[in-house]
Design a protein around this motif. Structure first.
Motif, PDB file in Angstrom:
ATOM      1  N   VAL A   1       0.856  -1.192   0.000  1.00 14.75           N
ATOM      2  CA  VAL A   1       0.000   0.000   0.000  1.00 14.75           C
ATOM      3  C   VAL A   1       0.893   1.244   0.000  1.00 14.75           C
ATOM      4  O   VAL A   1       1.801   1.366   0.823  1.00 14.75           O
ATOM      5  CB  VAL A   1      -0.919   0.005   1.245  1.00 14.75           C
TER       6      VAL A   1
ATOM      7  N   GLY B   1       1.848  -2.887  10.988  1.00 15.23           N
ATOM      8  CA  GLY B   1       3.044  -2.811  11.830  1.00 15.23           C
ATOM      9  C   GLY B   1       3.416  -1.430  12.344  1.00 15.23           C
ATOM     10  O   GLY B   1       2.692  -0.445  12.185  1.00 15.23           O
TER      11      GLY B   1
ATOM     12  N   VAL C   1      -4.838  -2.071  14.372  1.00 13.03           N
ATOM     13  CA  VAL C   1      -4.643  -3.213  15.274  1.00 13.03           C
ATOM     14  C   VAL C   1      -3.143  -3.527  15.364  1.00 13.03           C
ATOM     15  O   VAL C   1      -2.346  -3.053  14.557  1.00 13.03           O
ATOM     16  CB  VAL C   1      -5.420  -4.471  14.781  1.00 13.03           C
TER      17      VAL C   1
ATOM     18  N   ILE D   1       3.009 -10.273  19.896  1.00 10.47           N
ATOM     19  CA  ILE D   1       2.394 -11.198  18.926  1.00 10.47           C
ATOM     20  C   ILE D   1       0.960 -11.529  19.333  1.00 10.47           C
ATOM     21  O   ILE D   1       0.024 -11.418  18.549  1.00 10.47           O
ATOM     22  CB  ILE D   1       3.234 -12.479  18.777  1.00 10.47           C
TER      23      ILE D   1
ATOM     24  N   ALA E   1      -1.317  -8.556  18.920  1.00 14.60           N
ATOM     25  CA  ALA E   1      -1.594  -8.242  17.507  1.00 14.60           C
ATOM     26  C   ALA E   1      -2.700  -9.158  16.993  1.00 14.60           C
ATOM     27  O   ALA E   1      -3.679  -8.705  16.381  1.00 14.60           O
ATOM     28  CB  ALA E   1      -0.325  -8.404  16.686  1.00 14.60           C
TER      29      ALA E   1
END
Ligand SMILES: Cc1cc2nc3c(=O)[nH]c(=O)nc-3n(C[C@H](O)[C@H](O)[C@H](O)COP(=O)(O)OP(=O)(O)OC[C@H]3O[C@@H](n4cnc5c(N)ncnc54)[C@H](O)[C@@H]3O)c2cc1C
Length: 308
Positions: free
Chosen positions: A17, A59, A178, A193, A196
């Protein structure tokens, strides 16, 4: 997870993106400009996609967060070397993860040797973004673990920001953030982790619940209630407690000594293990809680960590 999403009907696009156009009202589409990598060539083919909602799961350096002006967060840097060590040395790490504390390996976080199936990750986390400092700390952890990783070969070097707290805005219009994009790594442990994956799920469930069988796109107000409020209620205490722990115990070698001494206590170990496993601040019975508090203060005094 990707395969499961595809099997359940998701249309997967392998793309990068580059830009997100934000509509000026509640009904027009968001326009995603991306490079499609399904064909040959590194650049990819420029394409455009119109969507009703966006979940930014991209991220720590999230472009989606930038596009919605979600605001910045402080971040730590995690630096690690993946090292393939001789088999007899690897045997030691089969059932063990090591955490190292001290000004020589991290001035405000911790360093580690974690097993990664057939090799180990040796690294350090720090709020310092100065490359020379990070190199010095990495040399520190290598030195401390020297006899355990002797004869090892570096197979990969990684460095990445680790968010220190959630972004000021995590839902804007019909865009939600998120994982690291939202800033969901816990202090003290640096665990991200689980959070997420969990936030992705909670956000998606809120959309399913509110979209009336995909006939409408939920609005900002609704997502804030169904996703953000629920998230903060479920995990807010965990973040706060770990934030306090990091502030109290990671600031000096004296405080770290107190931390290590405290962790030797079986009740502290049980409480920590349960809290880690269930991702919630598990309450101990009041007597145990009292004992832990007394021991903590005792450790801090003995470690001279309360001295100015
Ligand atoms: C060295 C290190 C060690 C760590 N160790 C642990 C650990 O032991 N345990 C733990 O729980 N956590 C650990 N963490 C934290 C953990 O890795 C993160 O919290 C977690 O990976 C966040 O997941 P995420 O899906 O939100 O983001 P990411 O894992 O960063 O995934 C984001 C994805 O988005 C993609 N992306 C980014 N930009 C674009 C774009 N413009 N277009 C398309 N795609 C894009 C990326 O390619 C990537 O696949 C560690 C982090 C580091 C740096």
């Amino acid at each position: 997870m990707r395969d499961r999403a595809r099997d359940l009907g998701a249309n997967l696009i392998n793309g990068t993106v580059h830009k997100l156009e934000i509509p000026s009202n509640d009904t027009d589409s968001y326009v995603i400009h991306y490079a499609d990598h399904s064909g040959a060539g590194l650049q990819g083919e420029p394409k455009v996609l119109k969507v009703d909602m966006v979940i930014g799961a991209d991220g720590a350096n999230s472009r989606v967060a930038k596009a919605i002006d979600a605001g910045d967060y402080n971040y730590a840097i995690a630096f690690q070397e993946r090292i393939r060590i001789p088999e007899d040395k690897m045997e030691y790490y089969k059932e063990r993860a090591e955490m190292y504390v001290g000004d020589d390996v991290s001035t405000d976080f911790y360093a580690w040797v974690f097993p990664k199936y057939d090799h180990v990750a040796v690294g350090t986390g720090t709020m310092s973004v100065n490359q020379r400092d990070i190199k010095k700390l990495q040399a520190g952890i290598r030195k401390r673990a020297a006899h355990r990783i002797e004869g090892g070969e570096i197979i990969k070097v990684e460095a990445h920001p680790i968010p220190e707290h959630p972004r000021p805005r995590r839902v804007v219009g019909r865009v939600s953030l998120v994982g690291d994009a939202a800033g969901y790594v816990t202090k003290c442990s640096g665990e991200g982790i689980y959070f997420a994956a969990k936030s992705g799920r909670m956000c998606a469930e809120a959309i399913v619940e509110l979209s009336a069988a995909a006939t409408r796109a939920p609005l900002e107000k609704e997502m804030k209630k169904a996703y953000l409020k629920k998230w903060d209620k479920t995990y807010g205490a965990t973040y706060t407690v770990l934030d306090i722990l990091q502030k109290v115990f990671y600031t000096s070698d004296a405080a770290r000594e107190a931390f290590v001494e405290m962790c030797d206590d079986i009740d502290v170990q049980k409480l920590t293990f349960d809290s880690y496993l269930y991702k919630t601040v598990v309450p101990a019975n009041p007597l145990v809680q009292l004992k832990i508090t007394a021991k903590t203060i005792g450790s801090l005094i003995r470690g001279n960590a309360l001295a100015p």
